[in-house]
Design a protein around this motif. Sequence first.
Motif, PDB file in Angstrom:
ATOM      1  N   GLU B 247       0.828  -1.213   0.000  1.00 56.47           N
ATOM      2  CA  GLU B 247       0.000   0.000   0.000  1.00 56.47           C
ATOM      3  C   GLU B 247       0.853   1.249   0.000  1.00 56.47           C
ATOM      4  N   TRP B 248       2.147   1.110   0.347  1.00 55.69           N
ATOM      5  CA  TRP B 248       2.898   2.322   0.663  1.00 55.69           C
ATOM      6  C   TRP B 248       4.050   2.703  -0.256  1.00 55.69           C
ATOM      7  N   PRO B 249       4.112   2.154  -1.435  1.00 57.31           N
ATOM      8  CA  PRO B 249       5.311   2.526  -2.216  1.00 57.31           C
ATOM      9  C   PRO B 249       5.436   4.026  -2.443  1.00 57.31           C
ATOM     10  N   GLN B 250       4.324   4.737  -2.434  1.00 60.22           N
ATOM     11  CA  GLN B 250       4.419   6.170  -2.775  1.00 60.22           C
ATOM     12  C   GLN B 250       5.121   6.995  -1.703  1.00 60.22           C
ATOM     13  N   GLN B 281       1.110  -1.952  -8.932  1.00 56.32           N
ATOM     14  CA  GLN B 281       1.640  -0.938  -8.030  1.00 56.32           C
ATOM     15  C   GLN B 281       2.870  -0.224  -8.587  1.00 56.32           C
ATOM     16  N   LEU B 282       3.674  -0.939  -9.337  1.00 52.45           N
ATOM     17  CA  LEU B 282       5.011  -0.412  -9.615  1.00 52.45           C
ATOM     18  C   LEU B 282       5.285  -0.047 -11.068  1.00 52.45           C
ATOM     19  N   PHE B 283       4.507  -0.596 -11.998  1.00 52.74           N
ATOM     20  CA  PHE B 283       4.899  -0.430 -13.394  1.00 52.74           C
ATOM     21  C   PHE B 283       4.909   1.037 -13.832  1.00 52.74           C
ATOM     22  N   GLY B 284       4.027   1.825 -13.219  1.00 53.47           N
ATOM     23  CA  GLY B 284       3.944   3.244 -13.592  1.00 53.47           C
ATOM     24  C   GLY B 284       5.268   3.982 -13.429  1.00 53.47           C
ATOM     25  N   MET B 285       6.116   3.455 -12.560  1.00 56.03           N
ATOM     26  CA  MET B 285       7.389   4.143 -12.297  1.00 56.03           C
ATOM     27  C   MET B 285       8.295   4.188 -13.512  1.00 56.03           C
ATOM     28  N   ILE B 286       7.990   3.387 -14.509  1.00 51.09           N
ATOM     29  CA  ILE B 286       8.849   3.405 -15.690  1.00 51.09           C
ATOM     30  C   ILE B 286       8.754   4.751 -16.397  1.00 51.09           C
ATOM     31  N   HIS B 287       7.710   5.503 -16.098  1.00 50.50           N
ATOM     32  CA  HIS B 287       7.578   6.822 -16.709  1.00 50.50           C
ATOM     33  C   HIS B 287       8.262   7.907 -15.896  1.00 50.50           C
ATOM     34  N   SER B 288       8.932   7.496 -14.835  1.00 46.97           N
ATOM     35  CA  SER B 288       9.642   8.484 -14.033  1.00 46.97           C
ATOM     36  C   SER B 288      10.965   8.826 -14.716  1.00 46.97           C
ATOM     37  N   PRO B 291      16.463   7.386 -13.019  1.00 45.46           N
ATOM     38  CA  PRO B 291      16.995   6.133 -13.585  1.00 45.46           C
ATOM     39  C   PRO B 291      16.856   4.956 -12.627  1.00 45.46           C
ATOM     40  N   LEU B 292      16.932   5.243 -11.315  1.00 46.28           N
ATOM     41  CA  LEU B 292      16.816   4.155 -10.347  1.00 46.28           C
ATOM     42  C   LEU B 292      15.462   3.475 -10.460  1.00 46.28           C
ATOM     43  N   LEU B 293      14.416   4.298 -10.558  1.00 47.82           N
ATOM     44  CA  LEU B 293      13.076   3.725 -10.608  1.00 47.82           C
ATOM     45  C   LEU B 293      12.885   2.926 -11.887  1.00 47.82           C
ATOM     46  N   CYS B 294      13.434   3.437 -12.987  1.00 45.78           N
ATOM     47  CA  CYS B 294      13.318   2.688 -14.247  1.00 45.78           C
ATOM     48  C   CYS B 294      13.987   1.331 -14.095  1.00 45.78           C
ATOM     49  N   HIS B 295      15.124   1.334 -13.439  1.00 44.62           N
ATOM     50  CA  HIS B 295      15.828   0.063 -13.293  1.00 44.62           C
ATOM     51  C   HIS B 295      15.065  -0.873 -12.352  1.00 44.62           C
ATOM     52  N   VAL B 296      14.407  -0.286 -11.354  1.00 46.49           N
ATOM     53  CA  VAL B 296      13.591  -1.104 -10.453  1.00 46.49           C
ATOM     54  C   VAL B 296      12.499  -1.815 -11.253  1.00 46.49           C
ATOM     55  N   VAL B 297      11.838  -1.066 -12.126  1.00 48.47           N
ATOM     56  CA  VAL B 297      10.773  -1.677 -12.931  1.00 48.47           C
ATOM     57  C   VAL B 297      11.360  -2.782 -13.808  1.00 48.47           C
ATOM     58  N   MET B 300      12.001  -5.893 -11.854  1.00 49.80           N
ATOM     59  CA  MET B 300      10.762  -6.607 -11.598  1.00 49.80           C
ATOM     60  C   MET B 300      10.278  -7.314 -12.865  1.00 49.80           C
ATOM     61  N   PHE B 301      10.347  -6.581 -13.961  1.00 49.15           N
ATOM     62  CA  PHE B 301       9.850  -7.120 -15.218  1.00 49.15           C
ATOM     63  C   PHE B 301      10.627  -8.375 -15.624  1.00 49.15           C
ATOM     64  N   LEU B 302      11.945  -8.289 -15.450  1.00 47.04           N
ATOM     65  CA  LEU B 302      12.776  -9.417 -15.864  1.00 47.04           C
ATOM     66  C   LEU B 302      12.509 -10.644 -14.999  1.00 47.04           C
ATOM     67  N   ARG B 303      12.221 -10.389 -13.717  1.00 46.43           N
ATOM     68  CA  ARG B 303      11.981 -11.513 -12.814  1.00 46.43           C
ATOM     69  C   ARG B 303      10.705 -12.264 -13.214  1.00 46.43           C
ATOM     70  N   PHE B 304       9.732 -11.507 -13.692  1.00 47.58           N
ATOM     71  CA  PHE B 304       8.449 -12.142 -14.006  1.00 47.58           C
ATOM     72  C   PHE B 304       8.158 -12.072 -15.497  1.00 47.58           C
ATOM     73  N   ILE B 305       9.186 -12.194 -16.283  1.00 49.26           N
ATOM     74  CA  ILE B 305       9.009 -11.926 -17.716  1.00 49.26           C
ATOM     75  C   ILE B 305       7.998 -12.874 -18.363  1.00 49.26           C
ATOM     76  N   ASP B 306       7.895 -14.066 -17.805  1.00 50.22           N
ATOM     77  CA  ASP B 306       6.946 -14.999 -18.400  1.00 50.22           C
ATOM     78  C   ASP B 306       5.509 -14.633 -18.063  1.00 50.22           C
TER      79      ASP B 306
END
Lengths: 614, 725
Positions: B247-250, B281-288, B291-297, B300-306
């Motif tokens: 609930e609290w990433p923001q 919760q997190l994908f929107g950060m790719i528009h930030s 660079p850190l947030l983009c890499h975070v996304v 996450m994306f790579l971990r669950f790529i399937d």
Amino acid sequence: MSSGCSIRAIWILNNLDAVVFSRRFPVVEKRWRAFCNTDNEIEQLFSSLPSDSDLSDAFLHRRHREGSARGFGIRKSNSSLGSDSWVDDPITRHIIGLYINKEMEDDKNLLWPLILHIKGYYSILVLPLVEPRHVKAYARLCKRPDCGSSLGLDDSLSSLLLDLPAITGAFMIAHAIGDIITGDTVEPEVIINAAPSVGGLFDSLTGSIGISSRAKPVAPQSASSSPLGTTGPGSATADTPKMGSRPLDKDALRTFISSSMPFGTPLDLNYSNIFSIKVNGFSALDLPPTDQKQPAWKPYLFKGKQRMLFTTHETVHAALYDRDEIPDIISVSGQINCRADLEGLPDVSFPLTGLNIANLEVSSYHPCAQVSDQGPDKQGVVFSPPLGNFVLMRYQATCALGPPVKGFYQLSMVSEDKGAFLFKLCLMEGYKAPLTMEFCTVTMPFPRRRVISLDGIPSLGTVSTSEHSVEWKIVTGGRGLTGKSIEVTFPGTVKFAPWKNQMARSAFGTIVDEDSDNEAENASSMVNEEHFMEKMNKDLPPVDLEEPFCWQAYNYAKVSFKIVGASVSGISIDPKSVSIYPAVKAPVEFSAQVTSGDYILWNTLGKCPHVATV
Amino acid sequence: MTAQPPSKPHEWETLIENFQSGTGIEKWNSLEPPLSDLLLSSLLRKDFPLQLKLQLLIFLDEFSTSFFPHNHLNRLIESLKIVLQSPLEASVYFTPLFKEHFMISVTSVVVCFSEEENVETVTENLVELLLTVINRPNFGSDRHTRAIACECLRELERSKPCLLSDVVGHLWSLCQNERTHASQSYILLFTTVIHNIVHNKLSVSILNTSHPMLPFNTPQCVNRDDFGSDSGLNTKELRRALAFLLEWPQVLTPCGMMEFVSMVIPVVVALELQPSMLRVQLFGMIHSYDPLLCHVVLTMFLRFIDAFDGQGEVSNRLLLISRESHHYLVFRLLAIHWLLGFNQLVFNKQQSSYIEKKSEHGNEACSILYPSLFDPLALKALKLDLLASGSVLRLKSDSNSSSHDDDDGWIDPVKVFEQGLLSVSSFKWLPPASTEIAIAFRTFHKFLIAGSSHSDSDPSTTRNLLDSMIFRTLQVMLVNMMLESRKLVPVVAAFVDRLLSCKKHSWLGERLLQKFDEHLLPKVKMDYKLVYCFPIFDRIAENQTIPPSGLLELLTNFMIFLVEKHGPDTVMKSWSQGSRALGICRTMLVHHHSSRLFLRLSRLLSFTCLHFPDLEVRDNSRTYLRMLVCIPGKKLREILSLGGTLLGISPSSHQTSFFNVQSPRPSQRFKTFKNLTSCIHFERVTPLLVKQFWSLSLSSLVVSNSKPDYLEGIRDLEQWDRLFW
């Protein structure tokens, strides 16, 4: 937990390659040793941290081997196996490896990845924690004996970098430290109409808490958080220090590092927040919000007169060719700076309009913002503003209003030392009030020639010369240009001191022309302009990889200007449509400022760089 | 040597510098009272300047293992207690900042000594002290101190997983209550404990607060032998905890977010939760723009790529980040690297979807791939890589998929290559050392070997690459380049060398040379500038797969040209260029069978020794001719390659003799060098300038052991000298 970011050590070296500051994080180092112990081939790695003097020796050694602090970045014939440039990737100018204790066996002593950030006279090195397998993967890359990796098929640096957010984090840290070293921690500028620009977070605090401790941000500083403003065409290369010498404020650095990453793991790199917490602390009267969590990026809440300010800062880049076969290039990189003096933790939303005309190409937002209901010409933006000035949004767009300065520049060398030139320019064509051009200057740089004299009078404005350039001020400070367009011309001739072949004293004179005896015919007087240019280009030094091209190989004029009143991309915010939740009455102001970036008129009669425009 | 105990600030600074540079530490370790005691008492002194105390704390943090005795850790905790529990009026010298740094340093020291004996009690005392600090959520003035205390606890939990698992219920409730900016630290602390519980499969109730928080005892499970093998995760409660955390990433800073996501991902995996809840919760950060947030996304994306779709969206976004001129260059470079790495990964996993994405965008996608005018050269280079990698993926997908229906979506790789290259087109006329040229040739390499990896298992065939349009285009381009700007020949030669030196791709270099032989030789202009092409001619001469006839004919014509143009102004030129041409003939003699060369080379040499205006050149060609005629091929090659080695070893005294143009050869065994005397003996029979006459006597070419010493070699060298002058 390899996907986080932790730092093993930070070093700062001065321009004599001596370590002037260092910081190690033993708790992170302990984790690195734990990694190494579980790894079977531990003996292949440099498993401890070097002392300051060993690091400085290794850095010096690398500088000798790679030609400069940053290195070649590309595999050249003098790149050696095992060096960074052997990897053949420009990013190895920023992520470097050092061989510690060269006299020992060289397999064991690779220290990688060191993030190199050069700021002012200082080189900042940050060593993030990665796993031994990553270091080994890099060692394999820089020691592969073949002709260089095949894209997408061999092991690559790319997948390594994708796998290592620690490197990205380390860059953020290196840049934050760099800003502190050079005192470059000014907040983005927000302008209010009819008053000087507004200060940053500190002023919000001083307004509310009553502490005055810091000077206001430097007045008209365009987009201070953007690296663009600092590099002009033909400016000093990246390895050359740009800043004046400034003693290292070690106390500030120590406090910043200890507060922003107490155990080597960064928590917040916002200098303003860290600095204000250090100076102001908190009192029992600072009550937290009653029903919400206060974000970590907003340690203080605003109290006082509420208002909102938005400023768009746009920078226009242009390459004007005046040729049929090459289309002109005009692009705008802009940002919306914001300051929300609002009490509590409200949400602000507004529709961004003009996207269609602006042909918005890229838009990126502050972490506090979210984009909603994207339409063809509209984009809803919702954000919960932090304290002080911040960059709400950055974008790349086109210049909807057309180029503010257009026309052509022709320069023809009538002899080796004399050039005839002609400018014909049209300023602010199609620009209506309130758009005002505050100033406009055209500069003809001749970095490799010495200007002796100049003949010619422009139809408007004043002309001055310096040793290596001619400057033409068309619109000057006093009277701006509003609501009308003007056409100006400037024919003239410029005389230079005789051209001397600089090969002998060139720093890059190592390229000895071994067949000079074959060039006898070249020595005969050359009147042909093209041949002359060729002769001049013969000893052009190679440019740094940070430059877009070899500026000195071309003749061009650079235009600088400032326009206020509205954005040139067409992007705007209607103050009336800004809504705040929970609702409060707060005046909203919007202002705009446009400055020139690389705004280049290429010599129509000479060579010019260009790119594919499909 | 024992030093005086430091007391003044600058003395402490000297001490710290000694430790940092790793010199003269011993003298500080034999102080009386010991350094650790001195340090602790200094920290508690009221008259010490705050900045120095902070510096000492950092020193303690960094170098505790080199000077702090671990059996004194208790004193450290006691000191911390004094500072933390100091009365309010002491806050003048025990400022919040000092308290915070003190906590950090003590924690760091305890963590570093955690493997030592008896540290457990110390750790418990420290944890208890820290828990006391954090146990008053929302209190106004010490909020930042609480945040730091949370971080200290987190570090202890990190070094000893599940240390706080018994008090996790209390931590959760503190975390729920805290509303100041310190909440990030509470959230991260709670997440760390949850992460460790899940990681070690500990079956504890995280809702249970019946176990008191204070006094603190190390949970028994941590010291159990079978720690980490529990399997009874309390999934239901953990899911609740995770739902709370998400609930609290923001409220997190970008750095905090990176830390948070790195811990949450393994929890989501272990609890088998839907990855889509993270995505929401997190994908929107790719528009930030951070660079850190983009890499975070991305992480996450790579971990669950399937489980995720939208790879196209991600790669598009990365491409756009690289176009943002606001960013520091390095982040734009990183974005391209991420994209390259990402595409490779996605392509390997889900070929079809990548193709889909590519054809969706077609022309439009390609146009934003091209470098922009003001992109720094480093970025241009990487964007060109991106174009090259596009053509690799195309090659691969072509060979893997039978259908070629989607051709409309693809851009012709040759067009991409040529258009991309426009951005550094000045390489054609800039000086050879220019950066643009380096980038252009780097790009040639990437495009050329695209689709052929260096792994032995790579099935890509020679044929594929040679038939590729890129190879043909490049070969034509290189030939034209050398014809137009002869200054570029050495650069081309270096490029060929790079390929030749590669085990896997040497045939590519060879094929290029063959093409040069076919297409460059007939077109070169016969003038004094021909020498510029000699570096390439040398490579051609060395290559046995290329019939020597073309080059010999060209060199013969060149000799004729030199003879014809000879005049008073060109004396030096005739000599130097003639010598260099002979150098190439020599290279041929070394690398080819004599029979292959005999006819044309003997013609060339005899013409030269008859008509060439320069004496030395005439002499040399006569020698070569004699050798060609008299010495059997194999021995001739041995002798000549020996000469090469010889000259490779000794810096030549012939300043401008043709040997200077010889490409360096791998040095041969010294043994052969010594045996030179047994092969050949030259003697000047008549004085120079009167007649040109040589007697050449060949010994039996049997290895003679009678004079194998090194001096012999030197003497011969002098004879060689005489021979050529």
